[in-house]
Motif scaffolding. Structure first.
Motif, PDB file in Angstrom:
ATOM      1  N   SER A   1       0.836  -1.189   0.000  1.00  0.00           N
ATOM      2  CA  SER A   1       0.000   0.000   0.000  1.00  0.00           C
ATOM      3  C   SER A   1       0.877   1.246   0.000  1.00  0.00           C
ATOM      4  O   SER A   1       1.857   1.315   0.747  1.00  0.00           O
ATOM      5  CB  SER A   1      -0.904   0.018   1.233  1.00  0.00           C
TER       6      SER A   1
ATOM      7  N   LYS B   1       0.299  -2.824   4.974  1.00  0.00           N
ATOM      8  CA  LYS B   1      -0.695  -3.419   4.094  1.00  0.00           C
ATOM      9  C   LYS B   1      -0.065  -3.833   2.770  1.00  0.00           C
ATOM     10  O   LYS B   1       0.730  -3.095   2.173  1.00  0.00           O
ATOM     11  CB  LYS B   1      -1.840  -2.444   3.833  1.00  0.00           C
TER      12      LYS B   1
ATOM     13  N   ASP C   1      -2.160  -8.061   6.420  1.00  0.00           N
ATOM     14  CA  ASP C   1      -1.616  -7.192   7.459  1.00  0.00           C
ATOM     15  C   ASP C   1      -0.233  -7.734   7.785  1.00  0.00           C
ATOM     16  O   ASP C   1      -0.093  -8.751   8.480  1.00  0.00           O
ATOM     17  CB  ASP C   1      -2.512  -7.199   8.696  1.00  0.00           C
TER      18      ASP C   1
END
Length: 612
Positions: free
Chosen positions: A334, A340, A354
């Motif tokens: 991310s 992420k 996660d």
């Protein structure tokens, strides 16, 4: 001559020095291109920089010692003397301490001047050693930091420095001007040993935490020749010896395996080769993708054994994420959250992980997804994920809830490249042609339809998001408007398929490389050629453009670096034995991480290149 100054800043009489750096284009015959948007202002390189340097001393054969001290402002070197007129280092201008008796002392140095260690600056002892053991050197240069670098800390200084030097014989480098100095290569190796010893407790804490949360973890195998797991014993810490190498074990993380750095020299066409073992993060299977975290401290890769593996680049600790049931084709961190990560697999799903807990946060799947998920992309705000499947659709998902927002028809096969614009207002997918969408509404805004006779193998948004660069099998690279897909510039500088493209950080220039073993740098507005890079040719498979360097992966397994301003060849990193598939920049630009068809992932420290 004093190439070690940038790293020798411990101890000594440090002072401030203003350095004015002038950047010259070595290719003066190349025209200066000023075309661009009306408001374009080229980014200027900083000209005045302030650095801190230790004082250096030089000694020439058959000449007296003199000190060189770095000072800011006044160009006159200071004359530090006590009230009796004796210099602070205790040695008057004739080189003989006031209380010395030359007739009674047998320690005569190479110049015939009495060298009583009790009265000598340690730097003078080191200069004496260099000239004695490097007879071809006409000059020796050293600073206090060179001596300090031989030891882990001040407590390890020997009582007799001269005896220590003559017993351990630190390696001496002699440059083209016949100047001798302690080996830069050995200094860098010692620095790596210190860093590895310092992170050993951090590595152990990470391993304990991973075990506690029951992640699937590969623990480094014990090998007492690996100095990275345990600090070297005190009696060995100062020895000038190569970094130890571990045995090659498939899949074992963090090994030091054979590698070579080929460095450019000042003279055109000349190079220097250094054997330089580097970290191999993985060595044991097909690597299908590679991605770096937002803060540059972690990398993740997908593999054909259904695992996603994540590495902490500081400690080389690796942990495995298990959730897919088939090949993992794509991974991406991310851009908004370091913990992420999304992965796409041949099992027809994408998983949001996660990383901090090694848990599955969301699984992205739907009954109508009948093909492998080959490509994934995160929107810049981290709230939307795009996935491309080989059933001819691109799907948009809510990253927080896993809800599917849009499905966009592209082609009867998978899109090879899928990317959001830097502002997040465009989504592009390319295969033999390209589609441009508004990712919020799902509305198609334009098409990329200029390439002919083959697939579009590479694509990149400009850093400002206004344009798209593509390279294809038709031997061209093209620049398009991201608003509607209008073709703006066609680059026909290659004689074979274009496999890699990159933008300069200011969006002013583009670099393209491919099967013809050439990298071409052009003005992105006019198409005018700025540089043709053909040093150590091999088909170009990847391109990265940093603030200072153009970095390319090649089909012969090498990673190459050029100065992006002058086009000068900087270095070649040799270690992979097959085609380089991916290169990423990590940890603030300090590390380049590369993966290759040989099933390895290697970490290269750019500081080593700059120090050499």
């Amino acid at each position: 001559m004093i190439r070690g100054m940038s790293m020798q800043i411990q101890g000594g009489n440090t002072a401030q020095l203003n350095v004015s750096a002038k950047f010259k284009n070595e290719h003066s015959s190349s025209p200066v291109v000023k075309s661009g948007p009306p408001n374009y202002k080229p980014k200027k390189s900083p000209r005045d920089q302030c650095v801190f340097l230790s004082y250096y001393k030089c000694r020439f054969r058959n000449r007296p010692i003199f000190g060189v001290k770095a000072n800011a402002g006044d160009h006159k070197l200071p004359d530090h003397r006590d009230e009796d007129g004796i210099p602070e280092d205790g040695i008057p201008e004739d080189g003989i301490p006031e209380d010395a008796n030359p007739e009674e002392d047998e320690n005569i140095d190479v110049e015939g001047v009495p060298a009583l260690q009790a009265h000598m600056d340690p730097v003078d002892i080191l200069l004496e050693y260099i000239l004695k053991y490097a007879p071809e050197a006409e000059c020796a240069i050293a600073c206090y930091g060179d001596i300090q670098d031989l030891f882990f800390n001040d407590d390890e200084w020997p009582e007799d420095l001269r005896e220590y030097l003559y017993a351990h014989l630190p390696t001496i480098d002699i440059d083209e001007s016949k100047t001798g100095m302690l080996s830069m290569e050995q200094a860098i190796r010692r620095q790596h040993l210190r860093e590895e010893a310092a992170i050993a407790p951090i590595r152990e804490a990470q391993q304990a935490a991973i075990r506690e949360r029951q992640a699937v973890y590969w623990e480094p195998q014990a090998d007492d020749t690996d100095a990275r797991d345990d600090p070297p014993p005190p009696e060995d810490r100062t020895l000038d010896r190569p970094l130890p190498e571990t045995k090659e074990m498939p899949g074992q993380p963090g090994n030091l395996l054979a590698a070579t750095i080929v460095l450019a020299k000042d003279a055109p066409g000349r190079t220097r080769t250094v054997d330089w073992p580097r970290h191999v993060l993985y060595n044991g299977g097909v690597v299908s993708s590679l991605t770096v975290s937002k803060d540059g401290t972690h990398i993740a890769a997908g593999f054909d054994d259904s695992f996603v593996r994540v590495w902490d680049l500081q400690t080389s600790v690796v942990f495995q994420l298990q959730g897919h049931s088939d090949n993992v084709w794509a991974t991406m961190f991310s851009p908004s959250e370091n913990n992420k990560l999304v992965s796409g697999s041949a099992d027809k799903t994408a998983i949001i992980w996660d990383v901090s807990t090694c848990d599955i946060a969301r699984t992205l799947s739907a009954p109508d997804i009948t093909g492998s998920v080959y490509t994934v992309a995160y929107a810049p705000d981290g709230k939307t994920i795009a996935t491309g499947s080989d059933n001819g659709f691109v799907y948009l998902w809510d990253a927080d809830t896993g809800e599917r927002k849009h499905h966009l028809k592209v082609h009867a096969s998978v899109g090879l490249v899928l990317a959001f614009s830097p502002m997040g207002n465009r989504l592009v997918c390319v295969v033999t042609k390209g589609w441009i969408w508004d990712p919020v509404s799902g509305q198609q805004l334009g098409m990329i339809e200029g390439h002919v006779d083959g697939i579009v193998s590479c694509m990149a948004f400009s850093p400002d998001g206004s344009r798209i660069l593509t390279g294809a099998d038709d031997q061209t690279a093209r620049v398009w408007s991201s608003e509607n897909g209008e073709e703006l510039v066609t680059l026909r500088e290659h004689t074979a398929a274009v496999w890699a493209v990159a933008w300069s950080p200011d969006s002013q220039y583009v670099a393209t490389g491919g099967l013809d073993e050439t990298i071409v740098v052009c003005n992105s507005y006019s198409g005018e050629i700025i540089h043709l890079l053909r040093d150590r040719p091999s088909p170009v498979t990847t391109l990265l453009w940093t603030e200072d360097l153009l970095i390319a992966g090649a089909a012969d397994g090498t990673v190459r670096l050029w100065n992006d301003k002058t086009g000068a060849f900087v270095a070649e990193l040799q270690g992979h034995i097959d085609r380089v598939n991916t290169t990423v920049l990590a940890k603030g630009g300090v590390n380049v991480v590369s993966s290759a068809e040989d099933g390895t992932i290697r970490k290269w420290d750019m500081r080593d290149i700059l120090r050499f």
